[in-house]
Design an enzyme around this catalytic site. Structure first.
Site, PDB file in Angstrom:
ATOM      1  NE  ARG A 170     113.536  46.839 -14.997  1.00 45.15           N
ATOM      2  CZ  ARG A 170     113.798  46.574 -13.718  1.00 45.15           C
ATOM      3  NH1 ARG A 170     112.880  46.035 -12.952  1.00 45.15           N
ATOM      4  NH2 ARG A 170     114.971  46.832 -13.220  1.00 45.15           N
ATOM      5  N   GLY A 178     105.015  41.932 -10.517  1.00 46.30           N
ATOM      6  CA  GLY A 178     105.670  40.641 -10.348  1.00 46.30           C
ATOM      7  C   GLY A 178     105.072  39.494 -11.133  1.00 46.30           C
ATOM      8  CE1 TYR A 184      64.483  51.937  -1.474  1.00 44.98           C
ATOM      9  CE2 TYR A 184      62.954  53.616  -2.255  1.00 44.98           C
ATOM     10  CZ  TYR A 184      63.194  52.341  -1.766  1.00 44.98           C
ATOM     11  OH  TYR A 184      62.147  51.481  -1.578  1.00 44.98           O
ATOM     12  CE  LYS A 188     108.292  48.382 -14.923  1.00 47.50           C
ATOM     13  NZ  LYS A 188     109.250  47.381 -14.441  1.00 47.50           N
ATOM     14  CB  SER A 212      61.016  47.957  -3.245  1.00 46.45           C
ATOM     15  OG  SER A 212      62.344  47.631  -2.895  1.00 46.45           O
ATOM     16  NE  ARG A 222      65.151  39.655   2.810  1.00 46.49           N
ATOM     17  CZ  ARG A 222      66.325  40.157   2.400  1.00 46.49           C
ATOM     18  NH1 ARG A 222      67.138  40.723   3.265  1.00 46.49           N
ATOM     19  NH2 ARG A 222      66.664  40.091   1.141  1.00 46.49           N
ATOM     20  NE  ARG A 281     104.440  49.935  -9.114  1.00 48.93           N
ATOM     21  CZ  ARG A 281     104.858  48.690  -9.254  1.00 48.93           C
ATOM     22  NH1 ARG A 281     104.773  48.090 -10.412  1.00 48.93           N
ATOM     23  NH2 ARG A 281     105.368  48.022  -8.240  1.00 48.93           N
ATOM     24  CG  MET A 308     103.565  39.471 -17.233  1.00 48.94           C
ATOM     25  SD  MET A 308     103.008  40.557 -18.536  1.00 48.94           S
ATOM     26  CE  MET A 308     102.862  42.086 -17.674  1.00 48.94           C
ATOM     27  CB  CYS A 364      65.287  46.120  -1.361  1.00 49.91           C
ATOM     28  SG  CYS A 364      63.945  45.051  -1.885  1.00 49.91           S
ATOM     29  CG  HIS A 390     105.186  38.899  -4.078  1.00 54.29           C
ATOM     30  ND1 HIS A 390     104.349  37.913  -3.603  1.00 54.29           N
ATOM     31  CD2 HIS A 390     104.766  39.183  -5.320  1.00 54.29           C
ATOM     32  CE1 HIS A 390     103.472  37.609  -4.541  1.00 54.29           C
ATOM     33  NE2 HIS A 390     103.700  38.358  -5.595  1.00 54.29           N
TER      34      HIS A 390
HETATM   35  C1  PEP Z   1      64.664  40.075  -3.495  1.00 54.97           C
HETATM   36  O1  PEP Z   1      64.070  39.122  -3.934  1.00 54.97           O
HETATM   37  O2  PEP Z   1      65.489  40.730  -4.169  1.00 54.97           O
HETATM   38  C2  PEP Z   1      64.479  40.504  -2.096  1.00 54.97           C
HETATM   39  C3  PEP Z   1      65.076  41.590  -1.641  1.00 54.97           C
HETATM   40  O3  PEP Z   1      63.728  39.714  -1.304  1.00 54.97           O
HETATM   41  P1  PEP Z   1      64.264  38.363  -0.648  1.00 54.97           P
HETATM   42  O4  PEP Z   1      65.735  38.316  -0.855  1.00 54.97           O
HETATM   43  O5  PEP Z   1      63.874  38.424   0.762  1.00 54.97           O
HETATM   44  O6  PEP Z   1      63.522  37.330  -1.433  1.00 54.97           O
END
Ligand code: PEP
Ligand code: MG
Length: 875
Positions: A91, A100, A855, A21, A767, A557, A335, A102, A835, A451
């Site tokens: 303020r 809001g 990825y 502010k 992975s 899976r 702001r 403080m 993953c 608010h």
């Molecule tokens: C993991 O273990 O990160 C995974 C992707 O496999 P799951 O969650 O199926 O064990």
């Protein structure tokens, strides 16, 4: 050290010192906007205050007094002067906005002398005494900690005695009477007289703003928004202007664009003859900003120009507070405005098109976490339902839940896993825990900038405000609309996009992406180098993910295919098999089913790559629960001892006991199943290759990526790879189709990461299964840790975050980094991905980009988030 800055000494990039502010007030002063003059006490001063045992140091005191002198010289008024009194607001103003949370004190400098001067100067005794009583009430509440309730009660009493129904009927004499009563209340509750010395008032107020940095709601807000506690707050002392000086005065709040939809229209509201807090507190329902054009055409034009100037100066949507004092416009604050995800996206894309910001800036304007809001359901209009009542559509989204009427209830019930909708006359910053816990918020009073509305939009929660058709009875925990009574815990559905409230549960439909959203994600795709795949094991999920822009499946899976109700009996036969022949017979029945699964998923992915993971969970997961079985068997032994059913259940129980393990997550699962029962993996691999061959027949190329879970030693992968290769050879011979495929592994055991160079000799890709890798690295059970002790760890700051949600970069991350590095030493072209759940979390995605992964793979609904986060990682 310099601890205090006049408004004309600062600028916008001094946020760290002046708070948000203060820096903006300085910037607006610098560019010549009409800002009431004042000064800012720095955040460092706040920290010094805490370091000196909550004492204002002599140094600070001296600087405040000399700045005050400058302010007095500039304005020609003096604090406490009975001729020309200066009044100020005090303020808070933290580096990151904490709306809001403080303390604020207005009209500071009023006492028995200055009030008379005010009355003379304004020629309005009624106004002067009303201001004085407001000041006593606010100062006593905020600084002296006397509950406002006592003041309200007293005011009510006077009003009733006089036979009035509203405040405007009160005369100056009436207010004097109220003031005397107020002072008695202060004396009774604080055992001292109300401080009349304006300098004493000033330092007490400064101290209380410093203290409010560590009040309960500020601490909760900081925790929620990850604002560090050591930053401290600045304090802004600004000469007062009055929006309550008559019908040529007023006060309001406006956004330069619609914070709910992002549309480029001025959006806001104001009240004639009112003070700033009246708008924000939501006590009177204000007028839409557009009607200011009729009320005060010149001021309106000046305000529009100022808004345009501020928006282009800051290059972002502004949230502006203004006051008109006797026809003169003053800007009290600007702001960057809080906004919904939908609005953030639309503004970013439109501002790029208007040439205000670049594409890169546009990408940074949207917080990936916010995208979640947009991917949420909305009400299905194709159904017939009755609308109970309508309020202001303050924050979009639909929600169903049990009605609760206070924030403590909301919190308690949500902790029991109930979805609740918080219904309040209005909310205050003390309701923050209730708002956090609720699915949605409904208020009967207050406007779009009240608010509740501001906070809900910031959190992406559905909210309806100012729903005055709703008569709330807090005492009896119910609300009434006409003849309909809705009780505590009844279920309602609300639509924050239309403002409508419905009884009961209403069907919802899945979201679709707006044109601007698609555009922004396209820009993200142009920028990012990290691939984004999805975790999907049904054709529906696969299609959804493709729609959201996934480049393939990173984890399919296969266990869910085993769980299907029609297959469980066959899966059980496979598990209960006494010998290989019996098992083979069951597997033969499963094979065509699995093949069908893969065909559908491969078709849905239409040529995009698919990584299929072979069976992972311990086999007992496919059998009934042991305790339940024991109960069943015992019952049957009594009621039907010679039945076939008993025999079957006894056999099942025997197997369950055989499979029982102390630590199933560290037990016979993952590739360890394939090692002991290679025929299971063989069946799965064959199903994959049959499906791929089938697709080839239809002219669709699919090169399956077969993934082996839970590998810890290269020999495991080597053995399982042979099984897959054997399956591939067989299917090739049988079908005459040459199928290109790869075999890779999950890295989810520390040993695998540490010996990744060896493992890479047998792997075409890695992975990182960071769910299991987190479990095995910390030694935290992923099924129990969160409910048993992790919450405690996070509250105590032992861990900064839940490592199952946000990748632990120093520990688990080091294993990921090591795995990638060692793997690529063996195979420079080794493809790597992640993953675990972390593949859909923005800071983890950034980490994956930095460590050179190819990825990330996440659930379908997180794909848009991942695309944006991957783009931001490169900036
Ligand atoms: C993991 O273990 O990160 C995974 C992707 O496999 P799951 O969650 O199926 O064990
Ligand atoms: Mg795993």
């Amino acid at each position: 050290t310099k601890l205090v800055y006049m408004f004309d000494e600062g600028k916008r990039d001094m946020k760290e010192t002046l708070g948000g502010k203060g820096a903006n007030l300085a910037e607006m002063t610098r560019i010549g906007l009409p800002v009431p003059f004042g000064f800012t006490i720095s955040t460092q001063a706040c920290n010094t205050y805490y370091d000196s045992n909550r004492k204002i140091t002599g140094e600070l005191k001296e600087q405040v007094l000399s700045s005050l002198k400058q302010l007095e010289e500039t304005t020609g008024k003096k604090l406490g002067d009975p001729g020309h009194p200066l009044l100020v607001s005090v303020r808070s103003g933290a580096v990151f906005s904490m709306p809001g949370m403080m303390d604020t004190v207005l009209n500071l400098g009023m006492n028995d002398d200055t009030v008379e001067a005010m009355a003379k100067l304004t020629n309005n005794a009624r106004f002067a005494y009303d201001s004085y009583r407001r000041f006593i009430q606010m100062f006593s509440d905020v600084v002296l900690e006397v509950d406002v309730y006592f003041f309200e009660q007293h005011l009510e009493e006077v009003r009733e005695r006089k036979g009035y129904t509203s405040d405007p009927e009160m005369t100056a004499e009436d207010w004097k009477e109220v003031i005397t009563g107020y002072k008695n209340i202060v004396k009774k509750h604080t055992k001292r007289t109300f401080p009349e010395d304006p300098k004493e008032q000033l330092f007490l107020a400064i101290q209380s703003v410093f203290d409010s940095w560590n009040n309960q709601r500020a601490i909760i807000y900081r925790r929620l928004n990850k604002i560090p506690g050591h930053l401290g707050t600045a304090v802004n002392i600004q000469s007062m202007v009055f929006g309550n000086m008559g019908d040529d005065s007023g006060t309001g709040v406006a956004f330069t664009r619609d914070p709910s939809t992002g549309e480029s229209i001025l959006y806001g509201e104001y009240l004639i003859n009112a003070q700033g807090e009246d708008v924000v507190a939501g006590i009177r329902t204000p007028q839409p900003i557009q009607t200011l054009q009729n009320d005060m055409p010149d001021v309106f034009q000046q305000f529009i120009d100022t808004c345009k100037r501020l928006e282009s100066h800051y290059g972002d949507m502004q949230d502006i507070e203004f006051t008109v004092e006797r026809g003169n416009l003053f800007i009290l604050q600007t702001r960057n405005g809080k906004r919904t995800a939908q609005a953030a996206i639309r503004m970013a894309v439109e501002m790029e098109r208007e040439g205000i910001i670049s594409k890169t800036e546009a990408l940074l304007r949207v917080d990936p976490d916010q995208l979640n809001q947009l991917l949420h359901q909305r009400i299905d209009d194709s159904y017939e339902f009755t609308r109970l009542v309508k309020g202001l559509p303050a924050s979009p989204g639909a929600a169903t839940g049990h009605v609760v009427f206070d924030s403590d209830d909301a919190e308690a019930l949500s902790q029991e896993g109930k979805k609740v909708i918080l219904v309040r006359p209005e909310t205050t910053p003390d309701d923050i825990h209730g708002i956090v816990s609720a699915e949605a918020i409904v208020t009967s009073r207050g406007g779009m900038t009240s608010h509740a509305a501001v906070v809900a939009r910031g959190m992406g929660k559905a909210c309806i405000c100012g729903c005055d058709g709703l008569k709330i009875d807090l005492k009896n925990k119910q609300f009434r609309v006409g003849d309909t009574v809705v009780n505590y815990l009844d279920r309602i559905t609300i639509d924050g996009g239309t403002g409508e409230i419905m009884l009961g549960d209403i069907p919802m439909i899945a979201p679709e992406l707006s044109e601007e959203f698609q555009t922004l994600l396209q820009w993200a795709d142009e920028k990012r180098t990290l691939g984004v795949r999805t975790n999907a094991d049904t054709p529906e999920d696969a299609k959804k993910a493709l729609e959201f822009g996934a480049g393939g499946i990173g984890l399919c899976r296969t266990e869910h295919m085993f769980m299907d109700a029609t297959r469980i009996p066959i899966v059980r036969d496979m598990i209960l098999a006494e010998n290989l022949d019996e098992r083979m017979a069951a597997l033969e029945k499963l094979l065509p089913m699995q093949q069908g699964d893969f065909t559908e998923i491969f078709e849905a992915m239409n040529g995009h790559p698919v990584t299929v993971r072979l069976l992972d969970p311990p086999l007992h997961e496919f059998l009934p629960d042991k305790e339940e079985l024991i109960v069943d068997v015992t019952k049957l032994q009594i009621t039907n001892p010679s039945s076939h059913e008993l025999k079957e259940k006894e056999q099942l129980l025997k197997k369950v006991r055989q499979l029982d393990e102390f630590n199933p997550m560290l037990g016979h699962r993952g590739c360890r199943l394939g090692m002991v029962y290679p025929e299971i993996y063989m069946m799965q691999a064959k199903a994959i290759f049959y499906a791929a061959a089938d697709l080839l027949n239809k002219g669709l190329v699919m090169e399956p990526e077969v993934m082996i879970p839970l590998v810890g030693h290269v020999n495991e992968l080597k053995a399982m790879r042979q099984v897959v290769e054997e399956a591939a050879d067989q299917i090739e011979q049988e079908t005459g189709k040459k199928i290109n495929y790869t075999v890779g592994t999950m890295i989810e055991i520390p040993r695998a990461a540490l010996t990744a160079d060896e493992i890479a000799t047998e792997a075409d890709f890695f992975s990182f299964g960071t769910n299991d890798l987190t479990q095995t690295t910390f030694g935290f059970s992923r099924d129990d840790a969160e409910s048993k002790f992790l919450q405690h760890y996070i509250e105590q700051n032992t861990l900064p975050e839940n490592p199952f949600m946000v990748l632990d970069q120093e520990g688990v991350g080091k294993l990921v980094e090591t795995g990638v590095k060692l793997g690529r030493e063996t195979k420079p072209s080794l493809k790597t991905g992640i993953c675990g759940e972390h593949g859909g979390e923005k800071s983890s995605i950034e980490f994956c980009f930095e460590k050179g992964l190819d990825y990330v793979s996440c659930s379908p609904y997180r794909v848009p988030l991942a695309r944006l986060a991957a783009a931001q990682a490169t900036i």
